[in-house]
Design a protein around this motif. Sequence first.
Motif, PDB file in Angstrom:
ATOM      1  N   ASP A 118       0.628   4.087  -2.813  1.00  0.00           N
ATOM      2  CA  ASP A 118       0.429   5.503  -2.488  1.00  0.00           C
ATOM      3  C   ASP A 118       1.465   6.379  -3.178  1.00  0.00           C
ATOM      4  N   ASN A 152      -9.192  -1.537   0.982  1.00  0.00           N
ATOM      5  CA  ASN A 152      -9.046  -0.529   2.039  1.00  0.00           C
ATOM      6  C   ASN A 152     -10.236   0.435   2.008  1.00  0.00           C
ATOM      7  N   ARG A 168      -5.007  -3.136  -1.600  1.00  0.00           N
ATOM      8  CA  ARG A 168      -5.339  -1.715  -1.545  1.00  0.00           C
ATOM      9  C   ARG A 168      -6.798  -1.477  -1.888  1.00  0.00           C
ATOM     10  N   GLU A 179       0.706   9.154  -6.320  1.00  0.00           N
ATOM     11  CA  GLU A 179       1.023  10.584  -6.221  1.00  0.00           C
ATOM     12  C   GLU A 179       1.956  11.015  -7.345  1.00  0.00           C
ATOM     13  N   GLU A 188     -10.499   3.279   3.132  1.00  0.00           N
ATOM     14  CA  GLU A 188     -10.085   4.674   2.963  1.00  0.00           C
ATOM     15  C   GLU A 188      -9.586   4.970   1.557  1.00  0.00           C
ATOM     16  N   SER A 237      -8.162  12.728  -2.475  1.00  0.00           N
ATOM     17  CA  SER A 237      -7.314  13.725  -1.827  1.00  0.00           C
ATOM     18  C   SER A 237      -6.047  13.957  -2.633  1.00  0.00           C
ATOM     19  N   ALA A 238      -5.491  12.877  -3.201  1.00  0.00           N
ATOM     20  CA  ALA A 238      -4.255  12.994  -3.983  1.00  0.00           C
ATOM     21  C   ALA A 238      -4.477  13.793  -5.262  1.00  0.00           C
ATOM     22  N   ASN A 290     -11.259   8.009  -0.600  1.00  0.00           N
ATOM     23  CA  ASN A 290     -10.945   9.323  -0.052  1.00  0.00           C
ATOM     24  C   ASN A 290      -9.482   9.692  -0.259  1.00  0.00           C
ATOM     25  N   ARG A 291      -8.598   8.707  -0.117  1.00  0.00           N
ATOM     26  CA  ARG A 291      -7.177   8.994  -0.259  1.00  0.00           C
ATOM     27  C   ARG A 291      -6.815   9.315  -1.705  1.00  0.00           C
ATOM     28  N   GLU A 298       0.828  -1.201   0.000  1.00  0.00           N
ATOM     29  CA  GLU A 298       0.000   0.000   0.000  1.00  0.00           C
ATOM     30  C   GLU A 298       0.865   1.255   0.000  1.00  0.00           C
TER      31      GLU A 298
END
Length: 297
Positions: free
Chosen positions: A101, A135, A132, A105, A137, A144-145, A140-141, A97
Amino acid sequence: MINADMALKAAKSTGRGRHVFFEQTMRDEALERAALAFGIREGLERGEFEPYFQPQVDNKTNQIVGFEALVRWNHPELGLLSASQFVPAAENAHLIEEIDDLMFEVICRATTTLDKLGLPHATVSINISTARLMNSELVNRLLSAVDMVGVDPTRICIELLESTLLNDTMDSAINNIRSLAEAGFGIELDDFGTGHAAISSLRNFPISRIKIDRTFVSGIDVDTSLPAVTETLIDLGNNFGVKVLVEGVENNAERKFFENTMCDQIQGYFVGRPMPLGELSVWVQDWREAYPLAKVA
């Protein structure tokens, strides 16, 4: 006891009701996995992981439509490693994960480079691990990115394997997939045609593009059985109203075959090999010089 435990795990991996005798190679492999996991942690801290971008082009106009981002590890001793060489160790060490991430990004920021190269609508596809996807979240993650970088979610495509969609125990992953599609992300079905329920996947999930696997491409100009199968898969995608990309187009003969089909896009060594972000500008210039129609917006 440690040796017995290793043998037990080896037996379980082959199914129920089995027995396996311990062998020294089991210990050697366990030590190698442990060392690799430790190296992944250090590699993340030192910034040794980066995406390589493999181009995708329109089948008719040769216009550049996007790139697939493939994670690579610049290992200080072993050299450049592909995902298959370290992802299993990363999953076992619960580090996948963190890699996901980081890569997400980076590819979001890479769209700025694509804009400067005159590719404001080019998409970037990335594979998200099954762990992943489960997950809660995740959505949202990812949102957000893209918000942090200021990139439109429609520029980012999430690649899935059919096995993910067919697993009844993965309700959270399937809910995340639907939410990502609603948020604007493209949802792609990778290795299309190799699973057991391709039609079911297209009917029941918000798939925007299918990627026909290389096994249906290699040697298509000489294997008399392949064209009918491959064109059927292409027609299937067209009939469901999704984009069809053919992977693994590696030579001119294979390219010529697909020029006469209804597939939308192609990807493979004939178009370009995976490359670091810094090399894209040279490839884009060379491609546009070779194929002037690629300059048409």
